[in-house]
Design a protein around this motif. Structure first.
Motif: not given
Ligand SMILES: [Zn+2]
Length: 568
Positions: A414, A436-438, A440-441, A471, A474
């Motif tokens: 991060p 986006s959270d996706k 980053l995941d 954002c 992916q």
């Protein structure tokens, strides 16, 4: 002859001036004598002034408005002389204040005026009533700390100076714009003011662009030195693995020991080498980085150690090598394993004796260079295989530091992402909302075989493909979804509305297996995909093309070819 003006005396009728105004409305022109004029809104001027003050500060804005007034003052002095050739000098002079009133800028009440054009003497004290600039300040800027009638003052200075043929300076000794009861100005020859020179500076155009360029240059040099100080992404990270490296590096930096950096490609070895250099006493001297794998083997000796004229065909002149260029500083030899046997021998001599000879030269030169070497292969193994000198290996291996691959320090991801986002936002002058959270995941589950360099490229791609205030998805990061570890199963709803295990049905492997296992042709796959996309896009070809990642003409062509478009 000196003329002294006393109030209520000859403040002549100024019909001669009024008559000069002509509205040539159908032509879109207003004339004052021979000058074209503008009738503009006070509000517009007020907004403009506020913007000037806000964007360049009071002092600069003041200069602009003083010069604005100055330009019209010069023109009006010329007009006054033309219009009143037979009047006495006071009447001619008074055309100035009268023109000011006529133009709706201010009502001028002369309080005291002494003029002697022959001796050049001048003293004037005038009151300004209802200055447009006071009104502007009251509506747009609020009460100011100093006198505000800038353009009026510029006008008075220019008009009087031009009229007298010498520099006359007016100052506003009290102003309603800063809370005084009246606006009163006083004027006398420049040399009678103590701060004339300082004031005159307002009348010199002062191009802000020069200053901006200057500041820009300063900023970029500050930025680059800041980058250097931080050693770019050196020091970014809190993971245990990385902290260990940083501690080692800080220790190594102090001495002059050779450092050997081990680690996969892309882990940031050059950045760390630079950090060692910048944290050492050699920081002010050159840092020279060489990628040994990038130089053809037959040139590497000359490149590193220099060459004398005529040493070989093509060596047309003598030149110093990288070691001489790094003298006093640090040299970073990346992929040191690629050095030829002869280059290895010379390097060993530099390390042991601190001296070298250029290719084709027999003069010995002293060099004082700290060597930081790096490799992503095992040097030990190369020694065993006879590809690398054992004595050189021991010499380089005094202080080995293993730089961990990114996948072993995913906790740092991060902050590294944050670092690269900041870098590319400023490089591309953009501002996305970050990953986006996706996305980053996905990054957290990816192997990162190319390490930090790969991460940097991925983030750059994401920033390029994402609009401001959006954002980074992916898809923007990875052209093709990368293989990840422990892809935890997720449930999703299939086209029939049933909840299915997404893990089994979304992986590339599973659907391709299904297609191939059921003898479904490529044509059928394409047709099904196009129909589905058209369905989802409500038969809008452009939208469907976007879903499929095609251009509209390309999809339209395929739709026609497969007969889908004709049906709809
Ligand atoms: Zn004022």
């Amino acid at each position: 002859m000196a003329v002294t003006y006393k109030p209520q005396l000859n403040y002549v009728d100024f019909r001669d001036l009024t008559e000069q105004i002509r509205f040539q409305s159908t032509e879109g022109k207003i004339w004052f004598g021979e000058q074209r004029m503008l009738l503009m809104h006070l509000n517009a001027m007020a907004a403009f002034r506020r913007e000037m003050v806000n964007s360049m500060g009071v002092e600069r804005a003041k200069g602009f408005f003083l010069r604005l007034g100055y330009q019209s003052g010069i023109r009006d002095a010329e007009l006054a002389r033309k219009l009143r050739p037979h009047c006495d000098e006071l009447d001619i002079f008074l055309a100035g204040p009268q023109l000011h009133s006529l133009k709706g800028m201010v009502k001028v009440i002369p309080l005291e005026i002494d003029i002697d054009q022959e001796t050049g003497e001048f003293y004037g004290k005038l009151e300004w009533i209802d200055s447009f600039e006071v009104e502007i300040c009251q509506t747009e800027l609020g009460q100011m700390d100093e006198a505000v009638c800038w353009a009026l003052l510029g006008y008075a200075c220019a008009y009087t100076s031009s009229f007298m043929g010498r520099e006359i300076i007016f100052r506003e000794i009290s102003c309603r714009g800063c809370g005084d009861e009246k606006c009163v100005i006083e004027g006398k020859p420049a040399e009678q003011w103590d701060d004339a020179e300082e004031f005159a500076r307002y009348f010199k155009a002062d191009p802000i662009i020069e200053e901006l360029y200057d500041l820009q240059a300063q900023l970029s040099s500050l930025r680059s030195s800041l980058h250097k100080q931080k050693g770019q992404y050196y020091g970014i990270g809190q993971s245990g693995a990385y902290n260990k490296v940083c501690k080692m590096i800080d220790k190594a930096a102090q001495g002059k020991v050779s450092v050997l950096l081990l680690g996969e490609t892309g882990v940031g070895k050059e950045v760390i080498a630079r950090s060692v250099h910048l944290r050492s006493e050699r920081a002010e001297s050159p840092f020279v980085a060489v990628n040994c794998a990038a130089i053809p083997p037959d040139l590497i000796e000359a490149e590193l150690f220099g060459v004398e004229k005529g040493a070989y065909t093509g060596a047309n002149q003598s030149r110093e090598g990288r070691f001489e260029r790094a003298n006093g500083g640090t040299i970073f030899l990346d992929e040191v394993i690629e050095l030829t046997p002869r280059a290895q021998a010379t390097l060993l001599r530099v390390l042991q004796e601190g001296e070298l000879e250029r290719v084709g030269d027999n003069r010995t030169r002293k060099v004082n260079v700290r060597v930081i070497a790096a490799t992503n292969e095992s040097l030990q193994q190369a020694v065993e295989e006879g590809r690398f000198r054992a004595d050189l290996f021991y010499r380089l291996n005094v202080f080995p530091v293993k730089v961990p691959p990114l996948r072993e320090r995913l906790e740092d991801l991060p902050v590294l992402i944050e670092h690269f986002l900041e870098k590319f936002h400023s490089e591309y002058d953009k501002r996305t909302l970050g990953l986006s959270d996706k996305a980053l995941d996905l990054c957290m589950r990816y192997h990162w075989p190319g390490n930090i360099r790969e991460l940097e490229n991925v983030i750059e791609r994401g920033v390029i493909l994402t609009d401001n205030n959006e954002c980074i998805s992916q898809e923007a990061l990875f052209a093709v979804s990368p293989p990840t570890t422990e892809d935890s199963p997720t449930d999703c709803v299939d086209m029939g509305g049933k909840v299915t295990n997404g893990h089994e049905s979304t992986g590339v492997g599973s659907w391709s297996e299904h297609i191939l296992g059921n003898n479904i042709s490529l044509e059928e796959v394409e047709e099904t995909l196009m129909r589905e996309a058209m369905e989802r896009a409500n038969q809008n070809v452009s939208k469907a093309a976007r879903i499929l990642g095609l251009t509209r003409p390309a999809l339209a062509y395929r739709l026609k070819k497969s007969g889908i478009l004709a049906e709809t």
